[in-house]
Scaffold this motif. Structure first.
Motif, PDB file in Angstrom:
ATOM      1  N   SER A  29      42.987  30.589  29.389  1.00 45.80           N
ATOM      2  CA  SER A  29      44.369  30.499  29.851  1.00 45.80           C
ATOM      3  C   SER A  29      45.270  31.063  28.752  1.00 45.80           C
ATOM      4  O   SER A  29      44.895  31.077  27.578  1.00 45.80           O
ATOM      5  CB  SER A  29      44.742  29.049  30.154  1.00 45.80           C
ATOM      6  OG  SER A  29      44.677  28.253  28.974  1.00 45.80           O
ATOM      7  N   PRO A  30      46.462  31.549  29.098  1.00 44.43           N
ATOM      8  CA  PRO A  30      47.327  32.189  28.093  1.00 44.43           C
ATOM      9  C   PRO A  30      47.694  31.281  26.925  1.00 44.43           C
ATOM     10  O   PRO A  30      47.924  31.767  25.814  1.00 44.43           O
ATOM     11  CB  PRO A  30      48.569  32.583  28.898  1.00 44.43           C
ATOM     12  CG  PRO A  30      48.103  32.675  30.313  1.00 44.43           C
ATOM     13  CD  PRO A  30      47.032  31.644  30.456  1.00 44.43           C
ATOM     14  N   ASP A  31      47.745  29.952  27.151  1.00 45.90           N
ATOM     15  CA  ASP A  31      48.120  29.037  26.073  1.00 45.90           C
ATOM     16  C   ASP A  31      46.927  28.594  25.232  1.00 45.90           C
ATOM     17  O   ASP A  31      47.073  27.757  24.336  1.00 45.90           O
ATOM     18  CB  ASP A  31      48.838  27.808  26.642  1.00 45.90           C
ATOM     19  CG  ASP A  31      47.972  27.022  27.633  1.00 45.90           C
ATOM     20  OD1 ASP A  31      46.772  27.357  27.790  1.00 45.90           O
ATOM     21  OD2 ASP A  31      48.501  26.087  28.262  1.00 45.90           O
ATOM     22  N   THR A  76      46.265  40.321  34.986  1.00 47.00           N
ATOM     23  CA  THR A  76      46.680  40.739  33.659  1.00 47.00           C
ATOM     24  C   THR A  76      46.256  39.658  32.671  1.00 47.00           C
ATOM     25  O   THR A  76      45.950  38.525  33.051  1.00 47.00           O
ATOM     26  CB  THR A  76      48.200  40.942  33.600  1.00 47.00           C
ATOM     27  OG1 THR A  76      48.855  39.743  34.062  1.00 47.00           O
ATOM     28  CG2 THR A  76      48.629  42.115  34.467  1.00 47.00           C
ATOM     29  N   SER A  77      46.239  39.992  31.381  1.00 49.33           N
ATOM     30  CA  SER A  77      45.703  39.059  30.385  1.00 49.33           C
ATOM     31  C   SER A  77      46.484  37.752  30.322  1.00 49.33           C
ATOM     32  O   SER A  77      45.923  36.707  29.982  1.00 49.33           O
ATOM     33  CB  SER A  77      45.682  39.722  29.005  1.00 49.33           C
ATOM     34  OG  SER A  77      46.991  40.117  28.621  1.00 49.33           O
ATOM     35  N   ASP A  78      47.775  37.788  30.656  1.00 49.66           N
ATOM     36  CA  ASP A  78      48.568  36.559  30.634  1.00 49.66           C
ATOM     37  C   ASP A  78      48.563  35.837  31.981  1.00 49.66           C
ATOM     38  O   ASP A  78      49.285  34.848  32.161  1.00 49.66           O
ATOM     39  CB  ASP A  78      50.007  36.849  30.204  1.00 49.66           C
ATOM     40  CG  ASP A  78      50.718  37.830  31.141  1.00 49.66           C
ATOM     41  OD1 ASP A  78      50.102  38.265  32.144  1.00 49.66           O
ATOM     42  OD2 ASP A  78      51.881  38.174  30.859  1.00 49.66           O
ATOM     43  N   SER A 134      49.860  36.557  34.693  1.00 46.75           N
ATOM     44  CA  SER A 134      51.157  36.548  35.374  1.00 46.75           C
ATOM     45  C   SER A 134      51.205  37.502  36.561  1.00 46.75           C
ATOM     46  O   SER A 134      52.092  37.392  37.412  1.00 46.75           O
ATOM     47  CB  SER A 134      52.271  36.907  34.390  1.00 46.75           C
ATOM     48  OG  SER A 134      52.096  38.220  33.887  1.00 46.75           O
ATOM     49  N   PRO A 187      50.530  30.848  35.902  1.00 38.75           N
ATOM     50  CA  PRO A 187      49.282  31.539  35.575  1.00 38.75           C
ATOM     51  C   PRO A 187      48.203  31.361  36.643  1.00 38.75           C
ATOM     52  O   PRO A 187      47.818  30.241  36.977  1.00 38.75           O
ATOM     53  CB  PRO A 187      48.870  30.897  34.245  1.00 38.75           C
ATOM     54  CG  PRO A 187      50.163  30.496  33.615  1.00 38.75           C
ATOM     55  CD  PRO A 187      51.025  30.036  34.764  1.00 38.75           C
ATOM     56  N   ARG A 206      54.930  45.529  31.256  1.00 37.53           N
ATOM     57  CA  ARG A 206      54.976  45.405  32.718  1.00 37.53           C
ATOM     58  C   ARG A 206      55.921  46.433  33.344  1.00 37.53           C
ATOM     59  O   ARG A 206      56.531  46.182  34.383  1.00 37.53           O
ATOM     60  CB  ARG A 206      55.387  43.986  33.148  1.00 37.53           C
ATOM     61  CG  ARG A 206      54.603  42.865  32.485  1.00 37.53           C
ATOM     62  CD  ARG A 206      53.121  43.014  32.672  1.00 37.53           C
ATOM     63  NE  ARG A 206      52.359  41.915  32.090  1.00 37.53           N
ATOM     64  CZ  ARG A 206      51.288  42.073  31.328  1.00 37.53           C
ATOM     65  NH1 ARG A 206      50.855  43.293  31.035  1.00 37.53           N
ATOM     66  NH2 ARG A 206      50.634  41.030  30.858  1.00 37.53           N
ATOM     67  N   PRO A 234      43.328  33.456  22.987  1.00 42.92           N
ATOM     68  CA  PRO A 234      44.535  34.258  22.753  1.00 42.92           C
ATOM     69  C   PRO A 234      45.177  34.020  21.394  1.00 42.92           C
ATOM     70  O   PRO A 234      45.790  34.934  20.836  1.00 42.92           O
ATOM     71  CB  PRO A 234      45.469  33.824  23.892  1.00 42.92           C
ATOM     72  CG  PRO A 234      44.558  33.364  24.977  1.00 42.92           C
ATOM     73  CD  PRO A 234      43.400  32.726  24.272  1.00 42.92           C
ATOM     74  N   ASP A 235      45.040  32.800  20.841  1.00 42.37           N
ATOM     75  CA  ASP A 235      45.614  32.535  19.522  1.00 42.37           C
ATOM     76  C   ASP A 235      44.659  32.893  18.387  1.00 42.37           C
ATOM     77  O   ASP A 235      45.006  32.754  17.210  1.00 42.37           O
ATOM     78  CB  ASP A 235      46.052  31.074  19.403  1.00 42.37           C
ATOM     79  CG  ASP A 235      44.905  30.087  19.610  1.00 42.37           C
ATOM     80  OD1 ASP A 235      43.725  30.506  19.629  1.00 42.37           O
ATOM     81  OD2 ASP A 235      45.191  28.877  19.762  1.00 42.37           O
TER      82      ASP A 235
END
Length: 606
Positions: free
Chosen positions: A309-311, A352-354, A356, A374, A397, A584-585
């Motif tokens: 997940s993006p977070d 997309t990677s995020d 969204s 997401p 985007r 992602p981090d």
């Protein structure tokens, strides 16, 4: 079992299995886990009677695994053509190698046939029977007609042929295709279960069609190197799935989910117990990787091809936990995996990677959906002129790009049209026509990274940075054997591999800035599997063909330094089928374990 393997396996069990057993709270995992680990480590010759058809170790200048046996995505897409004669799966193993690489007999046997093309794999082939074992081995795409004769006895390790290229150019697709069959030459078996080799090590580099196709009715079926089905010449298709993923092209027309009015309710994640993050999972508090850096996330052989997940709080994967539950994107919490998997999104798709935006393929129509949350329901949806092709969306985007080529032609005869349009589909136009071309991704909203050749007869593949405002192409790399291209998260760097090139000093992993201003080659010892940790740090699992466990290294593209992040003495882990992904981090990775086929988290030191 060799003493070194035994000691490392015992160390792994002491450090990780007993603590995870207590955390999971069930002794049911113990027998299957031990059995899997021991079988992986032992590989007894009585159960694996064959040696590999190449002498020497895999490497960037010798040979590499190209396509494994089984229901690969590439085979699925050609199940009605190339692979229709044997169940629709890839019924052998492909090993990439320069033309002329000596091919050796995989066991003692008797030559059955030479250049009998009804067995396939032109331009030349060889079949050897092994009566004492009850099997036959087949060697295809050979450079020239083997000098052996039917009825001739050969011993394991004897050179019996030279590898070639089905394109007969030696720069098209040079590789050896080999199979293990029954003595009737009809049934075809998975070499992973019969050949003495560490397939998880081999899978770290070189493969061009490695992921396995999903049957969404049974997403865990046929997802591992050692879990592929037998095939039979002339048998029915094994993979004619009603609900495949990725979809066929053109994608089967399905009903598109109507736009939702109550988006807030449908975006709410289920409430999960939230545990405080253990110190062992807090990379900021770690100076070195320790045993507590590893954590089991799932059980029961779940699942493959994870993503984040993006977070960076949830690990996502496609699954259908039971017939009563839907095939969907499921998740497990990185902080509290003991709470178990939960439904994250009902929408399996290209994101997309995020998460969204979602790209939806319906027949020969491509839709883009802007999402309310997401991987959630669509807030907006519109069609774009990509003709049912998958598109890649730029970082800001603003734009999208796609390629169109005739997939009915062999790869060495295809010319690709590279298209670009605004995200709403307007101003669609061709920006390049490239022999054997493809879109690799975006460096920025203004710069597209593409690959191709100057013409169909050219020997070398080229990587270009294509400037959209002026149409100029900046050459970033050129070689006869480019593979594994990946753009860093902010588009500053491009990593790629040169494999099996005639210029042996060029073989290995390379980094180049996308503005062309700097280039580096990684040390030869760091050849292997890689992923970006952030915009300038590259994570590498080196290819060590006989290693019992894997190591994680980090290479700094800016200053050219490398450091080990793990040590097999304290953090023994092993990835199966090169299936791992970075958070992602950048604080951790998730991988599918070769020891139990479950998802595990490895926290990384800063």
């Amino acid at each position: 079992m060799e003493e070194g393997i035994y000691l490392q396996l015992l160390r792994f069990l002491k450090l990780f299995f007993i603590p995870s057993l207590l955390a999971v709270g069930s002794s049911l995992f113990f027998p299957s886990f031990i059995k899997t680990a021991v079988l992986k480590a032992q590989s007894p010759s009585s159960e694996r009677p064959f040696i590999l058809p190449f002498a020497g170790e895999a490497g960037p200048s010798t040979w590499l695994l190209a396509q494994p046996y089984g229901n690969t995505v590439g085979a699925f897409r050609q199940r009605h053509t190339t692979y229709a004669g044997s169940g629709g799966i890839h019924f052998g193993v492909d090993l990439a190698a320069p033309c002329g690489t000596p091919v050796i007999a995989m066991a003692d046997g008797v030559v059955f046939a030479v250049d009998t093309l009804r067995f396939g794999s032109a331009p030349h082939n060889l079949m050897i029977d092994h009566p004492n074992l009850g099997y036959a081995t087949f060697y295809g795409h050979l450079l020239e007609k083997p000098s052996t004769k039917p009825g001739q006895f050969v011993k394991a390790g004897d050179v019996v042929a030279l590898s070639g290229d089905p394109a007969e150019t030696c720069f098209g697709r040079p590789h050896l295709h080999f199979e293990i069959r029954d003595l009737a030459h009809v049934r075809k078996y998975n070499p992973v279960t019969l050949v003495q080799a560490d397939w998880d090590n081999m899978a770290l580099a070189g493969a061009f069609s490695q992921a396995f196709q999903y049957d969404l009715n049974e997403p865990r079926k046929w997802q591992y190197l050692d879990g592929q089905p037998e095939a039979s010449a002339g048998g029915p298709l094994l993979n004619e799935f009603a609900n495949p993923w990725p979809p066929d092209y053109p994608a089967n027309t399905r009903q598109i989910t109507p736009l939702q009015s109550d988006l807030t309710a449908r975006c709410a994640l289920p409430s999960r117990p939230v545990a405080s993050t253990p110190t062992s999972l807090d990379p900021s508090r770690q100076e070195n990787a320790t045993p507590s850096s590893l954590r089991m996330l799932t059980t029961g052989g779940c699942c493959t091809q994870p993503f984040w997940s993006p977070d960076a709080r949830h690990i996502l994967f496609i699954d259908r936990p039971s017939p009563a539950r839907p095939a969907a994107i499921w998740a497990v919490s990185a902080d509290s995996p003991e709470a178990g998997p939960y439904l994250f999104s009902e929408y399996i798709g290209f994101y997309t990677s995020d998460l969204s935006y979602r790209i939806v393929l319906q027949g020969k129509t491509t839709f883009i959906e802007e999402l309310a949350c997401p991987a959630g329901p669509a807030r907006k949806r519109w069609s774009v002129p990509a003709g049912g092709q998958l598109v890649t969306i730029s970082p800001g985007r603003a734009r999208m790009a796609w390629q169109i080529s005739n997939e009915n032609l062999p790869a060495e005869r295809r010319t690709a049209e590279i298209w670009v349009a605004n995200l709403d589909g307007s101003e669609a136009h061709i920006v390049a026509k490239l022999a054997r071309g493809s879109v690799l991704g975006w460096a920025s909203d203004e710069v597209l990274i593409v690959s191709g050749r100057e013409n169909l007869g050219a020997r070398e593949q080229v990587l270009w940075a294509l400037s959209l405002p002026d149409g100029n192409r900046l050459e970033l790399a050129r070689s006869d054997r480019l593979r594994g291209e990946s753009i860093s998260p902010k588009g500053t760097w491009l990593v790629y591999s040169i494999l099996l090139s005639q210029e042996r000093d060029q073989n290995g992993v390379w980094l180049v800035r996308t503005d062309g201003s700097q280039r580096r080659q990684l040390p030869k010892t760091l050849f292997g599997s890689y992923r970006w940790r952030d915009d300038y740090r590259l994570l590498v699992i080196p290819l060590r063909p006989t290693a019992t466990f894997h190591e994680m290294w980090e290479f700094d593209a800016q200053n050219g330094t490398a450091r080990a992040l793990t040590n097999v003495e304290t953090t023994p882990f092993k990835v199966t089928n090169n299936d791992w992904v970075v958070a992602p981090d950048g604080h951790s990775i998730v991988f599918v374990s070769a020891l139990d086929h479950n998802l595990w988290l490895l926290a990384l030191p800063e």
